[in-house]
Design a protein around this motif. Structure first.
Motif, short mmCIF file in Angstrom:
data_model
loop_
_atom_site.label_atom_id
_atom_site.label_comp_id
_atom_site.label_asym_id
_atom_site.label_seq_id
_atom_site.Cartn_x
_atom_site.Cartn_y
_atom_site.Cartn_z
N THR A 204 0.81 -1.21 0.00
CA THR A 204 0.00 0.00 0.00
C THR A 204 0.85 1.26 0.00
OG1 THR A 204 -0.12 -0.15 2.41
CG2 THR A 204 -1.95 -1.10 1.18
N THR A 205 2.14 1.15 0.21
CA THR A 205 3.00 2.33 0.25
C THR A 205 2.98 3.07 -1.07
OG1 THR A 205 4.45 1.26 1.84
CG2 THR A 205 5.34 3.14 0.67
N ASN A 206 3.02 2.34 -2.16
CA ASN A 206 3.11 2.95 -3.48
C ASN A 206 1.81 2.78 -4.26
OD1 ASN A 206 5.84 3.92 -3.42
ND2 ASN A 206 6.49 1.80 -3.44
N PHE A 207 0.70 2.98 -3.58
CA PHE A 207 -0.62 2.92 -4.21
C PHE A 207 -0.71 3.92 -5.35
CE2 PHE A 207 -4.60 5.42 -4.08
CZ PHE A 207 -5.43 4.52 -4.72
N VAL A 208 -1.20 3.46 -6.51
CA VAL A 208 -1.39 4.33 -7.67
C VAL A 208 -2.89 4.51 -7.88
CG1 VAL A 208 -1.10 4.55 -10.16
CG2 VAL A 208 0.75 3.63 -8.78
N GLY A 209 -3.32 5.75 -7.87
CA GLY A 209 -4.74 6.06 -8.01
C GLY A 209 -5.08 7.27 -7.17
N THR A 210 -6.38 7.49 -6.97
CA THR A 210 -6.83 8.64 -6.20
C THR A 210 -7.81 8.18 -5.13
OG1 THR A 210 -6.57 10.10 -8.11
CG2 THR A 210 -7.94 10.90 -6.33
N MET A 211 -7.58 8.58 -3.90
CA MET A 211 -8.46 8.22 -2.79
C MET A 211 -9.89 8.61 -3.11
SD MET A 211 -6.91 6.79 -0.17
CE MET A 211 -7.92 7.22 1.25
N GLY A 212 -10.82 7.69 -2.85
CA GLY A 212 -12.23 7.95 -3.11
C GLY A 212 -12.68 7.45 -4.46
N PHE A 213 -11.83 7.58 -5.47
CA PHE A 213 -12.16 7.10 -6.82
C PHE A 213 -11.73 5.66 -7.02
CE2 PHE A 213 -12.23 11.68 -7.37
CZ PHE A 213 -13.32 11.87 -8.20
N ALA A 214 -10.69 5.24 -6.33
CA ALA A 214 -10.17 3.87 -6.50
C ALA A 214 -10.94 2.90 -5.61
CB ALA A 214 -8.69 3.83 -6.15
N PRO A 215 -11.30 1.72 -6.11
CA PRO A 215 -12.00 0.70 -5.31
C PRO A 215 -11.03 -0.04 -4.39
CG PRO A 215 -11.62 -0.12 -7.51
CD PRO A 215 -11.13 1.29 -7.51
N VAL A 224 -8.37 -4.67 -11.36
CA VAL A 224 -8.94 -5.45 -12.45
C VAL A 224 -9.65 -4.46 -13.38
CG1 VAL A 224 -9.18 -7.58 -11.14
CG2 VAL A 224 -11.00 -5.88 -11.04
N TYR A 225 -10.15 -4.96 -14.50
CA TYR A 225 -10.81 -4.06 -15.45
C TYR A 225 -11.99 -3.34 -14.81
CZ TYR A 225 -8.05 -6.43 -19.02
OH TYR A 225 -7.01 -6.93 -19.77
N SER A 226 -12.70 -4.03 -13.94
CA SER A 226 -13.87 -3.39 -13.30
C SER A 226 -13.47 -2.33 -12.28
CB SER A 226 -14.77 -4.45 -12.65
OG SER A 226 -14.13 -5.06 -11.56
N SER A 227 -12.18 -2.24 -11.95
CA SER A 227 -11.73 -1.14 -11.07
C SER A 227 -11.95 0.20 -11.77
CB SER A 227 -10.24 -1.31 -10.73
OG SER A 227 -9.99 -2.53 -10.09
N ASP A 228 -11.76 0.22 -13.08
CA ASP A 228 -12.02 1.44 -13.86
C ASP A 228 -13.51 1.74 -13.91
OD1 ASP A 228 -9.33 1.90 -14.37
OD2 ASP A 228 -9.36 0.98 -16.37
N ILE A 229 -14.34 0.70 -13.90
CA ILE A 229 -15.79 0.89 -13.90
C ILE A 229 -16.22 1.58 -12.61
CG2 ILE A 229 -18.04 -0.25 -13.97
CD1 ILE A 229 -16.52 -0.43 -16.60
N TYR A 230 -15.66 1.16 -11.49
CA TYR A 230 -15.96 1.78 -10.19
C TYR A 230 -15.59 3.26 -10.21
CZ TYR A 230 -15.99 2.60 -5.12
OH TYR A 230 -16.24 3.10 -3.86
N ALA A 231 -14.38 3.56 -10.66
CA ALA A 231 -13.91 4.95 -10.71
C ALA A 231 -14.79 5.79 -11.63
CB ALA A 231 -12.46 5.00 -11.19
N LEU A 232 -15.28 5.19 -12.70
CA LEU A 232 -16.17 5.89 -13.62
C LEU A 232 -17.51 6.18 -12.95
CD1 LEU A 232 -16.30 6.97 -16.50
CD2 LEU A 232 -17.17 4.75 -17.23
N GLY A 233 -17.98 5.24 -12.13
CA GLY A 233 -19.22 5.45 -11.38
C GLY A 233 -19.09 6.60 -10.39
#
Length: 363
Positions: A204-215, A224-233
């Motif tokens: 978790t030290t080098n997490f790539v993404g944005t808090m709240g948008f990332a699942p 996984v591919y559906s991680s982008d679906i969550y962020a889009l939601g």
């Protein structure tokens, strides 16, 4: 000047002083004998982004240079980081063939840093659009999904997970109005993994993404591919409300975001958003195709409702066949299948009657 402005000024001053490209900002000295560095566009956990001009080309077109700084110290780790960077850069180059993804113009390493040179898209982020013009209607958000889902479908088809979909990474191009997806996290995550091995830290030290948008699965570096679906939601919720994801309440038992009481949308669209935002990967839409299909079903709902509301009629003195009762709403292929079955049944009945008749004797 307020405190926030002072912090921004201090940050930019620090970048201008300590980064290689920052020192070239506004000067006549060219980077790699071709790039005139104009100004800083942004900064993230893995590097800095600059606006530049390629003075070696006719018209001196604008471009974006991303300076990535992997946290490595040993030669072996550096070599591994270099291999991963080149691999991911080539993938980004392939993705750039799409009109809604910035084209990769060049990539190289220099010193202990990596550089990506990409097409500059003149436009406004969706974050800025909402701040300027206010929130979007349900119809406008649906239109947004119709524009971005095919792009996501293309990205996933090329075996890439964006990892950082959010309003700030979606640009509305000033020239032609198209929606452009920027700032892929694939390269950054590969370099983060190298740094993680180097430092022997937790995932978790080098997490790539944005808090709240990332699942949740993305925090353990298992997107996984559906991680982008969550962020889009989550992005849809921002467009509808203007609220950052952490401004919503969350169910303490399930971790699901509680948005339904704060936003009024149609029942069907609410069900689509709910499935996009499921914490469990098993319950979430698996692909952009599934979301597009679910959105498309809305236009068929009135017809389906009418079908369910129609009751079979019975004509006095006549026994209606299955086809007579339901032909008013059955689809054509079903009616054809029923007609074939009934025709076969009649043919079989006639054949059996013929066989049962006694042959007349010859006289």
């Amino acid at each position: 000047m307020n405190r926030f402005s002072q912090k921004i000024s201090t940050l930019h001053s620090d970048l201008l002083t300590n980064s290689k490209l920052g020192q070239l900002c506004g000067s006549k000295t060219l980077f790699r004998d071709r790039y005139a560095i104009l100004r800083i566009l942004g900064r993230g956990g893995f590097g800095v982004t600059f606006l530049a001009r390629n003075v070696s080309l006719p018209g001196h077109p604008l471009c974006v240079i991303k300076q990535l700084c992997p946290k490595v110290s040993s030669p072996r780790s550096w070599q591994k980081a270099k291999e991963r960077f080149e691999k991911e850069a080539k993938t980004l180059g392939q993705l750039g063939n799409h009109s809604q993804i910035p084209m990769l113009l060049d990539y190289f390493e220099m010193g202990e840093e990596f550089f990506l040179v990409q097409e500059y898209v003149r436009g406004c982020t969706l974050t800025r659009e909402v701040r300027r013009n206010g929130t979007l209607s349900e119809a406008a958000v649906k239109q947004f999904l119709h524009e971005i889902l095919p792009v996501l479908q293309y990205v996933h088809k090329n075996h890439v997970i964006h990892r950082d979909i959010k309003p700030h990474n979606l640009l509305r191009c000033e020239d032609d109005g198209r929606l452009v997806l920027i700032d892929f996290g694939a390269v950054k995550e590969e370099l983060a993994l190298i740094g993680e091995i180097e430092e022997k830290t937790t995932a978790t030290t080098n997490f790539v993404g944005t808090m709240g948008f990332a699942p949740p699965e993305q925090f353990s570096l298992r997107p996984v591919y559906s991680s982008d679906i969550y962020a889009l939601g989550i992005t849809c919720l921002y467009l509808l409300s203007g609220k950052a994801p952490l401004e919503f309440d969350y169910d303490t038992n399930t971790g699901e975001i509680c948005w339904q009481k704060q936003l009024k949308v149609s029942e069907h669209f609410a069900s689509v958003l709910d499935k996009m935002l499921k914490v469990s990967v098993r319950e979430r839409f698996k692909s952009a195709n599934e979301v597009m299909f679910a959105l498309g079903m809305e236009s068929h709902l009135p017809h389906l409702t009418n079908c369910l509301a129609i009751q079979p009629t019975e004509i006095q003195g006549k026994t209606n066949s299955f086809e007579d009762n339901y032909s008013s709403y059955l689809p054509p292929f079903a009616r054809t299948a029923i007609a074939i079955r009934e025709w076969k049944a009649k043919l079989k009945s006639r054949q059996s009657r013929r066989k049962s008749r006694p042959y007349s004797s010859l006289t």
